[in-house]
Design a protein around this motif. Sequence first.
Motif, PDB file in Angstrom:
ATOM      1  N   SER A 137       1.828  13.876  -3.696  1.00 28.45           N
ATOM      2  CA  SER A 137       1.238  13.024  -4.306  1.00 28.45           C
ATOM      3  C   SER A 137       1.298  13.262  -6.024  1.00 28.45           C
ATOM      4  O   SER A 137       1.223  12.459  -6.774  1.00 28.45           O
ATOM      5  CB  SER A 137      -0.039  12.509  -3.958  1.00 28.45           C
ATOM      6  OG  SER A 137      -0.984  13.693  -4.272  1.00 28.45           O
ATOM      7  N   GLU A 139      -1.060  14.477  -7.489  1.00 31.72           N
ATOM      8  CA  GLU A 139      -2.210  13.877  -8.536  1.00 31.72           C
ATOM      9  C   GLU A 139      -2.754  14.780  -9.419  1.00 31.72           C
ATOM     10  O   GLU A 139      -3.178  14.297 -10.508  1.00 31.72           O
ATOM     11  CB  GLU A 139      -3.493  13.658  -7.210  1.00 31.72           C
ATOM     12  CG  GLU A 139      -4.643  13.043  -8.040  1.00 31.72           C
ATOM     13  CD  GLU A 139      -5.659  12.593  -6.910  1.00 31.72           C
ATOM     14  OE1 GLU A 139      -6.858  12.366  -7.396  1.00 31.72           O
ATOM     15  OE2 GLU A 139      -5.339  12.728  -5.646  1.00 31.72           O
ATOM     16  N   ASN A 140      -2.827  16.152  -8.883  1.00 30.85           N
ATOM     17  CA  ASN A 140      -3.419  16.920 -10.010  1.00 30.85           C
ATOM     18  C   ASN A 140      -2.527  17.126 -11.279  1.00 30.85           C
ATOM     19  O   ASN A 140      -3.130  17.268 -12.459  1.00 30.85           O
ATOM     20  CB  ASN A 140      -3.819  18.184  -9.405  1.00 30.85           C
ATOM     21  CG  ASN A 140      -5.146  18.181  -8.510  1.00 30.85           C
ATOM     22  OD1 ASN A 140      -5.838  17.279  -8.570  1.00 30.85           O
ATOM     23  ND2 ASN A 140      -4.819  19.007  -7.617  1.00 30.85           N
ATOM     24  N   ARG A 171      -0.257  14.907 -12.351  1.00 33.77           N
ATOM     25  CA  ARG A 171      -0.227  13.757 -13.097  1.00 33.77           C
ATOM     26  C   ARG A 171      -1.563  13.796 -14.070  1.00 33.77           C
ATOM     27  O   ARG A 171      -1.432  13.164 -15.234  1.00 33.77           O
ATOM     28  CB  ARG A 171      -0.380  12.529 -12.079  1.00 33.77           C
ATOM     29  CG  ARG A 171       0.773  12.157 -11.266  1.00 33.77           C
ATOM     30  CD  ARG A 171       0.694  11.099 -10.511  1.00 33.77           C
ATOM     31  NE  ARG A 171       1.748  10.963  -9.452  1.00 33.77           N
ATOM     32  CZ  ARG A 171       2.896  10.432  -9.786  1.00 33.77           C
ATOM     33  NH1 ARG A 171       3.132   9.977 -10.812  1.00 33.77           N
ATOM     34  NH2 ARG A 171       3.882  10.389  -8.939  1.00 33.77           N
ATOM     35  N   HIS A 172      -2.612  14.169 -13.633  1.00 30.22           N
ATOM     36  CA  HIS A 172      -3.862  14.245 -14.441  1.00 30.22           C
ATOM     37  C   HIS A 172      -3.627  15.143 -15.363  1.00 30.22           C
ATOM     38  O   HIS A 172      -3.956  14.910 -16.766  1.00 30.22           O
ATOM     39  CB  HIS A 172      -5.098  14.545 -13.483  1.00 30.22           C
ATOM     40  CG  HIS A 172      -6.336  14.659 -14.224  1.00 30.22           C
ATOM     41  ND1 HIS A 172      -7.046  13.673 -14.828  1.00 30.22           N
ATOM     42  CD2 HIS A 172      -6.919  15.721 -14.784  1.00 30.22           C
ATOM     43  CE1 HIS A 172      -8.071  14.109 -15.632  1.00 30.22           C
ATOM     44  NE2 HIS A 172      -8.104  15.477 -15.445  1.00 30.22           N
ATOM     45  N   GLU A 191       6.292   9.523 -13.333  1.00 29.81           N
ATOM     46  CA  GLU A 191       5.069   9.251 -13.639  1.00 29.81           C
ATOM     47  C   GLU A 191       5.704   8.482 -14.952  1.00 29.81           C
ATOM     48  O   GLU A 191       6.192   8.659 -16.034  1.00 29.81           O
ATOM     49  CB  GLU A 191       4.356  10.448 -14.643  1.00 29.81           C
ATOM     50  CG  GLU A 191       2.939   9.844 -15.561  1.00 29.81           C
ATOM     51  CD  GLU A 191       2.255   9.237 -14.640  1.00 29.81           C
ATOM     52  OE1 GLU A 191       1.689   8.233 -15.467  1.00 29.81           O
ATOM     53  OE2 GLU A 191       1.829   9.694 -13.444  1.00 29.81           O
TER      54      GLU A 191
END
Length: 508
Positions: free
Chosen positions: A4, A6-7, A9-10, A86
């Motif tokens: 994913s 996620e981290n 992307r953030h 992204e």
Amino acid sequence: MNTSWENTRHALRSFANVLKCCKCGNEPINATRYTNCCHFFCKECIKNDLKCVICNIPVRPLEICNDHLIKSLVSYCNNIAEIIQERDLWNSTTNSNAIELPAITNNSICINNTKYTTPKNINKPNAKGETYLHIACVKNQECRVKNLLAAGANPNTKDFTGWTPLQEVVNFGYTNICQLLLECGALPNTPGILNRRALHDAVINNRLAEVKILLKYSANKNVYDDYGKKPIDYCEPNTEIWDILKDENEFDDTNKEIVNHNCSFSKSFSAQQTFDTIVIYPLNLREENKKYLNEIALKHKIKIMSAFRPSVTHVIVEANDKNIIQLSYDVMIALVRGIWLLNSEWIQLSMDISDILKGDLELFEVSGAPIKGIPKKARESAQNWNPGLFNQCYFYFAFQSKDIYINDIHLTKDALITLVQEGGGIILKREPNPEDIKIKEQFVPFHIANEPNHSLHECTHYIIYIPEKDEPRIKYNMPHIKTLPLIWLIECIEKFTLVDPLQLGLLN
């Protein structure tokens, strides 16, 4: 496996927010920076601007340059964004935690309904070397500090005892001003009195909040002061500060919030120098380039010196096709002073532009003299307000010769004395006695403080001799005093460090 990201992307979105154009808030196209305030923008966004749209400070053409660092980082972000797919990297919301400086109107600023007048000669020091910013920091005048920073006050000046505004507020525990200074370009690792950094001061005074802020802004935990102590060495064991400094991963987690450096991003890598007056010393230029340089001087009203004087800010020299120059006395002076060494291609550029020094000077910086990377290393050391190469080291020249030749370089004893003094060293008229050197004179030299195994790590006194000529009868090889040949001193300047004599086979 489904990743994913996620981290990642953030973290990437947070980092992209730092890199956005300060005017349009989008990906910076052909990033351009103002060197006086360090805000950066798209080139087209500021094409017709005469003032910085963020802090309202007037901008001269020579204070505008291409920001190659931002361009590179934007490119890297785009590459990562493509890998993790992204697609809306530059459309994310800008970090709302950034400190906004007030706008200037008619030389005054209104903060919380209070009007402040901005002083002329804003960075002019008083009798103690303190600027208006120093004084406002000491008095905990947060609004006044905002006023001065918005008006262009330099957050990295030192008073005559070596204190920076950042160190002042850290010592007093003025947390808000500490955050404000760092947000607006204060360098967290600038050495002050006793070569202590702000992090040393925060630990010594048990300032937990300031320790956390400094580390978030990349303060180095592994730096040494004159006594060879790191910040953690001044900390009580098993305290919260001790735990933070001991934890190697503290503030290194990419999941944590990334500080917005829109005001100071470039300064976090290398302090920028701006000049009220450009003073050039031409060194061994061809006749054609001398002629062009004189035309440039008339056109742009800059000074050209016929001799190397303390006022010189830039040395222009002929380099070979590898952008390398040979070592000479004048080149050594430039190195120990940490001033710009530019190749003669800069002259050709200046003939074709309307504004002198517009653009990135690093494009024309000499690569080696002759060792690659040393001119930039010396220049950045001076820009970061580091102590001189021979800071607080004592030298005694144990020879009477007035003319010396080292590697085909003609030097005089007076020239050697000047080189040492320009590097912050102290000349002794009498040969030092090891037994007479007081403990208080012993310290760890700044430029090798991070090398505890260096043979000169505690050495403060040097007796310099010429081999086979006027050699001293007694040669010392004690921790605090060494007897070394003149070639060692020249190598130190050539490599811009205190060279370990063991590497040269000079000590047993």
